[in-house]
Write an enzyme that holds these catalytic residues in place. Structure first.
Site, PDB file in Angstrom:
ATOM      1  N   VAL A 103       0.845  -1.202   0.000  1.00  0.00           N
ATOM      2  CA  VAL A 103       0.000   0.000   0.000  1.00  0.00           C
ATOM      3  C   VAL A 103       0.883   1.257   0.000  1.00  0.00           C
ATOM      4  CG1 VAL A 103      -1.764   1.292   1.276  1.00  0.00           C
ATOM      5  CG2 VAL A 103      -1.934  -1.188   1.105  1.00  0.00           C
ATOM      6  N   ARG A 132     -10.500   1.447  14.074  1.00  0.00           N
ATOM      7  CA  ARG A 132     -11.687   1.815  13.285  1.00  0.00           C
ATOM      8  C   ARG A 132     -12.961   1.921  14.116  1.00  0.00           C
ATOM      9  NH1 ARG A 132     -10.127  -2.447   8.755  1.00  0.00           N
ATOM     10  NH2 ARG A 132      -8.629  -1.183   7.585  1.00  0.00           N
ATOM     11  N   CYS A 170     -11.030  -2.114   3.075  1.00  0.00           N
ATOM     12  CA  CYS A 170     -11.222  -1.909   1.636  1.00  0.00           C
ATOM     13  C   CYS A 170     -12.575  -2.395   1.127  1.00  0.00           C
ATOM     14  CB  CYS A 170     -10.094  -2.553   0.844  1.00  0.00           C
ATOM     15  SG  CYS A 170      -9.703  -4.234   1.312  1.00  0.00           S
ATOM     16  N   GLN A 229     -14.079 -10.496  -3.680  1.00  0.00           N
ATOM     17  CA  GLN A 229     -12.863  -9.816  -3.258  1.00  0.00           C
ATOM     18  C   GLN A 229     -11.605 -10.375  -3.916  1.00  0.00           C
ATOM     19  OE1 GLN A 229     -14.754  -9.362   1.130  1.00  0.00           O
ATOM     20  NE2 GLN A 229     -12.545  -9.046   1.041  1.00  0.00           N
ATOM     21  N   SER A 261      -5.386  -9.564  -3.912  1.00  0.00           N
ATOM     22  CA  SER A 261      -4.481  -8.571  -3.324  1.00  0.00           C
ATOM     23  C   SER A 261      -5.032  -7.966  -2.037  1.00  0.00           C
ATOM     24  CB  SER A 261      -4.158  -7.459  -4.323  1.00  0.00           C
ATOM     25  OG  SER A 261      -5.333  -6.771  -4.684  1.00  0.00           O
ATOM     26  N   GLY A 262      -6.300  -8.249  -1.707  1.00  0.00           N
ATOM     27  CA  GLY A 262      -6.811  -7.871  -0.388  1.00  0.00           C
ATOM     28  C   GLY A 262      -6.003  -8.535   0.706  1.00  0.00           C
ATOM     29  N   LYS A 320     -17.058  -6.358   9.658  1.00  0.00           N
ATOM     30  CA  LYS A 320     -16.499  -5.027   9.347  1.00  0.00           C
ATOM     31  C   LYS A 320     -17.424  -4.276   8.404  1.00  0.00           C
ATOM     32  CE  LYS A 320     -11.639  -6.290   9.831  1.00  0.00           C
ATOM     33  NZ  LYS A 320     -10.369  -6.547   9.121  1.00  0.00           N
ATOM     34  N   ARG A 346     -14.022 -14.560  -1.677  1.00  0.00           N
ATOM     35  CA  ARG A 346     -12.762 -14.299  -2.386  1.00  0.00           C
ATOM     36  C   ARG A 346     -12.854 -14.927  -3.779  1.00  0.00           C
ATOM     37  NH1 ARG A 346      -9.208 -10.832  -0.301  1.00  0.00           N
ATOM     38  NH2 ARG A 346      -9.219 -11.931   1.685  1.00  0.00           N
ATOM     39  N   HIS A 375     -12.018  -5.021  -5.656  1.00  0.00           N
ATOM     40  CA  HIS A 375     -13.135  -5.684  -4.996  1.00  0.00           C
ATOM     41  C   HIS A 375     -14.431  -5.251  -5.701  1.00  0.00           C
ATOM     42  CE1 HIS A 375     -10.436  -7.100  -2.051  1.00  0.00           C
ATOM     43  NE2 HIS A 375     -10.771  -6.377  -1.000  1.00  0.00           N
ATOM     44  N   ASN A 399      -9.098  -2.038  -4.741  1.00  0.00           N
ATOM     45  CA  ASN A 399      -8.923  -2.194  -3.281  1.00  0.00           C
ATOM     46  C   ASN A 399      -7.601  -1.636  -2.784  1.00  0.00           C
ATOM     47  OD1 ASN A 399      -8.197  -4.646  -4.872  1.00  0.00           O
ATOM     48  ND2 ASN A 399      -7.302  -5.307  -2.944  1.00  0.00           N
TER      49      ASN A 399
HETATM   50  C1  2RA Z   1      -9.269  -8.390   2.301  1.00  0.00           C
HETATM   51  N1  2RA Z   1     -10.412  -6.452   3.139  1.00  0.00           N
HETATM   52  O1  2RA Z   1      -9.684  -8.149   1.174  1.00  0.00           O
HETATM   53  C2  2RA Z   1      -9.418  -7.434   3.407  1.00  0.00           C
HETATM   54  C3  2RA Z   1      -8.103  -6.898   3.822  1.00  0.00           C
HETATM   55  N2  2RA Z   1      -7.802  -5.588   3.479  1.00  0.00           N
HETATM   56  O2  2RA Z   1      -8.697  -9.427   2.593  1.00  0.00           O
END
Ligand code: 2RA
Length: 354
Positions: A14, A100, A130, A157, A160-161, A232, A254, A261, A334
């Site tokens: 990042v 957060r 993200c 997602q 790269s998350g 979250k 994922r 994302h 993301n």
């Molecule tokens: C993910 N949001 O995509 C989470 C981590 N930033 O794994």
């Protein structure tokens, strides 16, 4: 005097995107930019806006004279060091999950709640996860117009998350199946990966093969079968939008995409909505691109959002069976809006607020 900006975690994934963003800005409000990282990366020289800057080791003294310190580091590093930066007089803008949900720390998306940057009793401002962030500009705009009451979200997602290890894992898995009879490989992806010496589950960033697959899991296990990622989305959306009672249900998945994302959103409002009105509201947002013409084959895909700043929104439909409800599909990079870009925009907002 112009404010001094510090970037902690300058050499990470990042952090690297952050430097690209700073480089691409037409002008910046900073008098000095300080790069900070762990002892391992200290001493490296990175170029920012044409200037060579030596990376400093993370120590309390490096925050002396810093006005705004952006943190792109793991939760435990932020938990320890953001308060140290604040005690040295800096305002910490933290991209980790450490603060957060702290009621004394604002969670800011400049398109939605920029005014919150001044309400920071701890000297810390948090940047959302993200997944939540990818839909906030769109949901904030629709909420202002139509009054949001409930959100049902499914995420798609990117690898790269999970950071660089997530990208590396997907790359290795793709190499292992490349050239194979996919019809056969699809039947037992885990065996193909194991045979190629690629970790599956345990040592992989993902709990199941990602290639030729989708995995309905991101984050850690919480009560009653929910993942941390799903909670979250619920908690952060409520805090950012300022709707403590917002009904939210999320399923986080994922997919074998490298970056961006995507979210399928079912959003219910207190007032009547139409597709045309929603398109108009979204189209008027400077950080949203509406791509929504199915007859012409136009809809958002992750590939449309990678490497760019805007959120791409499309597939806007009025629910057939749910009143005051829209269906939409949203794609956001993301690593950019989902992380580095929002953090930087918060820092700019703080600087502009003086
Ligand atoms: C993910 N949001 O995509 C989470 C981590 N930033 O794994």
């Amino acid at each position: 005097d112009k404010p001094v900006l510090a970037l902690v975690g300058a050499t990470g994934a990042v952090g690297t995107t952050m430097i690209e963003i700073i480089d691409s800005r037409e002008s910046v409000p900073w008098g000095e930019i300080r790069l900070i990282a762990s002892a391992r990366s200290a001493g490296k020289v990175l170029t920012v806006r044409g200037q060579d800057i030596t990376v400093l080791e993370l120590k309390p003294e490096v925050f002396d004279g810093v006005d705004i310190a952006m943190f792109d580091v793991p939760d435990e590093v932020s938990a320890e060091w953001a308060p140290i930066a604040a005690s040295r007089g800096a305002i910490a803008v933290d991209n980790s999950g450490a603060f957060r949900m702290d009621p004394e720390v604002p969670l800011v998306v400049p398109e939605v709640n920029p005014e919150k940057v001044t309400e920071r009793p701890k000297g810390i401002i948090a940047n959302p996860n993200c997944t939540t962030l990818s839909m906030m500009a769109a949901m904030g705009a629709l909420h202002r117009e139509f009054g949001l009451e409930a959100l049902v979200v499914s995420s798609y997602q990117a690898a790269s998350g999970a950071g660089q290890p997530g990208i590396d894992q997907l790359q290795a898995e793709l190499s292992a199946v490349a050239g194979k009879d996919l019809g056969k490989a699809a039947g037992d992806v885990a065996a193909v990966l194991t045979e190629a010496g690629i970790p599956v589950g345990g040592d992989s960033p993902f709990p199941a093969p990602l290639v030729l697959n989708v995995v309905p899991w991101a984050g850690s296990l919480k009560d009653d079968g929910w993942s941390s990622e799903e909670l979250k989305v619920r908690n952060e959306s409520r805090k950012i939008l300022g709707i403590p009672e917002l009904k939210v249900s999320a399923t986080c998945v994922r997919v074998p995409v490298v970056t961006t994302h995507a979210l399928a959103i079912h959003a219910t409002f207190s007032s009547e909505v139409s597709v045309d009105a929603a398109r108009k509201v979204l189209g008027a947002q400077p950080t949203i691109v509406v791509k929504d013409d199915p007859a012409a084959g136009e809809w958002p895909t992750p590939a449309d959002a990678v490497g760019g700043d805007p959120t791409v929104v499309g597939r806007i439909r009025q629910s057939l069976d749910f009143p005051n409800t829209l269906e939409l599909f949203v794609c956001g990079d993301n690593l950019r809006k989902g992380a580095a870009l929002n953090t930087y925009e918060v820092a700019e907002t703080v600087a502009a607020a003086g």
